[in-house]
Scaffold this active site. Structure first.
Site, PDB file in Angstrom:
ATOM      1  N   THR A  38       0.801  -1.183  -0.109  1.00 17.54           N
ATOM      2  CA  THR A  38       0.006   0.087  -0.128  1.00 17.54           C
ATOM      3  C   THR A  38       0.835   1.186  -0.008  1.00 17.54           C
ATOM      4  O   THR A  38       2.150   1.101   0.266  1.00 17.54           O
ATOM      5  CB  THR A  38      -0.798  -0.032   1.309  1.00 17.54           C
ATOM      6  N   ARG A  43     -13.438  -8.036  -0.561  1.00 19.28           N
ATOM      7  CA  ARG A  43     -12.776  -7.589   0.692  1.00 19.28           C
ATOM      8  C   ARG A  43     -12.288  -6.223   0.861  1.00 19.28           C
ATOM      9  O   ARG A  43     -11.906  -5.790  -0.362  1.00 19.28           O
ATOM     10  CB  ARG A  43     -11.491  -8.642   0.896  1.00 19.28           C
ATOM     11  N   ASP A  72      -8.164  -1.723   5.480  1.00 17.01           N
ATOM     12  CA  ASP A  72      -8.024  -0.504   6.259  1.00 17.01           C
ATOM     13  C   ASP A  72      -7.927   0.855   5.304  1.00 17.01           C
ATOM     14  O   ASP A  72      -8.793   1.918   5.725  1.00 17.01           O
ATOM     15  CB  ASP A  72      -7.409  -0.594   7.240  1.00 17.01           C
ATOM     16  N   THR A  76       0.090   1.091   6.601  1.00 17.29           N
ATOM     17  CA  THR A  76       0.188  -0.076   5.638  1.00 17.29           C
ATOM     18  C   THR A  76       0.268  -1.224   6.422  1.00 17.29           C
ATOM     19  O   THR A  76       0.635  -1.337   7.592  1.00 17.29           O
ATOM     20  CB  THR A  76       1.388   0.070   4.824  1.00 17.29           C
ATOM     21  N   GLY A  77      -0.105  -2.625   5.871  1.00 18.50           N
ATOM     22  CA  GLY A  77       0.225  -3.841   6.734  1.00 18.50           C
ATOM     23  C   GLY A  77      -1.174  -4.334   6.817  1.00 18.50           C
ATOM     24  O   GLY A  77      -2.234  -3.915   6.148  1.00 18.50           O
TER      25      GLY A  77
END
Ligand code: ASP
Length: 359
Positions: A212, A240, A243, A263-264
């Site tokens: 991201t 899906r 965040d 990110t993550g």
């Protein structure tokens, strides 16, 4: 200053028409020195931080934004709006077919379809915009801004988001590059050794990947903005949403305090609304890096057992980035070794992120 629909379309068309992929300039020295600028925020006990004097302009992003922070910084010191500047910064990754975590070339969902998420916030006007599960448009950050600029809503998803983008003049295009299609086919072939798809022996790709770009900026007058854009988790279940498009999770900005983003593993972040939390920690007087670390502690506390290793630590990683109104900045990750990109008067560089756990 609000843009007219015509100005907006001209700008978007210029981005879409650009088609070229800017390369990393040679003079982007990778200065790995740690540390943040000295703060000048008046720290209060829960009261909003108050900026005395002018801020130090600064742009902070995930490490893949090294080219973008320079572009955004140059724009804000020339007087550009902070949100326009950081969107120009993230457009570089969105339009880069080699970046498989964002926009064109992003890794697809389990059906081989690229679905993009993005959100943004504009501090001075206290507005936000977002799109999720958007297909066939390479620059979801600009579509999120268009939602903010031209509708009474904050978030559009799926077919509605695409219809809106087309009505706003965005060009429809195939986002699945040949490289990403090949990766998807390999992932699919290896799902089940007994199905009709032959395995590729040459493939070592991990089952799920993430990636991201988040970018946050503050101008010399202390105006803030934030944006996050992504193709989300690779091979995700169609529909899906991570965040990144969730205001308060993927990014958040309060013009009185600062901006933050992530990110993550999005699923871990959505449950903690961490970007909002980081800004609230900064409002209470914490420095950006400390605020990011504190939010990571909350993430760990909120992690369900199945995602914890035998040592009680999360099996995933999550990265946070933050900038305060005075131009101080920081980043933190769950595990050591993380870096983030920053550009200020010292130039564009990668800095080491703070961390909770050593790898
Ligand atoms: N946060 C993104 C998501 O969960 C993915 C990433 O940052 O790698 O969709």
């Amino acid at each position: 200053m609000p843009v007219t629909r015509r100005e907006f379309l001209e700008k978007s068309a210029a981005v879409a028409a650009a088609g070229f992929v800017p390369r990393l300039p040679d003079d982007f020295g990778l200065n790995l020195s740690a540390g943040t600028a000295p703060g000048s925020l008046v720290e209060g006990s829960g009261a909003p931080a108050v900026l005395k004097g002018r801020a130090r302009p600064c742009v902070v992003s995930s490490s893949n934004g090294l080219r973008g922070v320079k572009v955004a910084y140059d724009q804000i010191v020339s007087g550009a709006d902070p949100l326009d500047a950081i969107i120009a910064g993230v457009n570089i990754q969105e339009l880069d077919p080699e970046d498989q975590s964002v926009g064109l070339g992003g890794l697809p969902n389990e059906e081989g379809v690229v679905q993009l998420d993005a959100s943004c916030m504009h501090g001075p006007t206290r507005r936000a915009g977002a799109v999720a599960a958007l297909e066939d448009i390479a620059t979801p950050s600009l579509v999120a801004k268009a939602v903010m600029d031209y509708t009474d809503h904050v978030m559009l998803v799926g077919a509605g988001a695409k219809k809106f983008a087309k009505a706003m003049g965005f060009r429809e295009q195939e986002l699945l590059t040949e490289k990403s299609r090949q990766d998807w086919l390999r992932w699919k072939a290896r799902l089940n050794a007994n199905d009709a798809w032959l395995d590729h022996d040459d493939d070592v790709r991990i089952k799920f990947t993430t990636g991201t770009i988040n970018m946050n900026a503050v101008t010399a007058s202390g105006d803030l903005a934030s944006v996050t854009t992504t193709s989300g988790m690779a091979w995700k279940v169609p529909g899906r949403i991570g965040d990144s498009p969730i205001v308060g999770a993927g990014q958040y900005c309060d013009n009185l305090v600062g901006a933050a983003g992530s990110t993550g593993r999005g699923e871990a972040n959505i449950k903690t609304c961490a970007s909002f939390l980081i800004v609230e920690f900064m409002r209470a007087g914490m420095a950006p890096r400390a605020a990011c670390l504190k939010a990571l502690e909350r993430v760990v506390a909120m992690t369900e057992t199945r995602l914890l290793g035998p040592n009680g630590r999360p099996k995933f990683d999550l990265e946070f980035y933050a900038v305060a109104k005075d131009g101080t900045f920081g980043g933190a990750t769950l595990y050591s070794g993380g870096k983030f990109a920053v550009c200020d008067e010292r130039g564009a560089r990668l800095e080491e992120a703070g961390f909770l756990f050593r790898r």
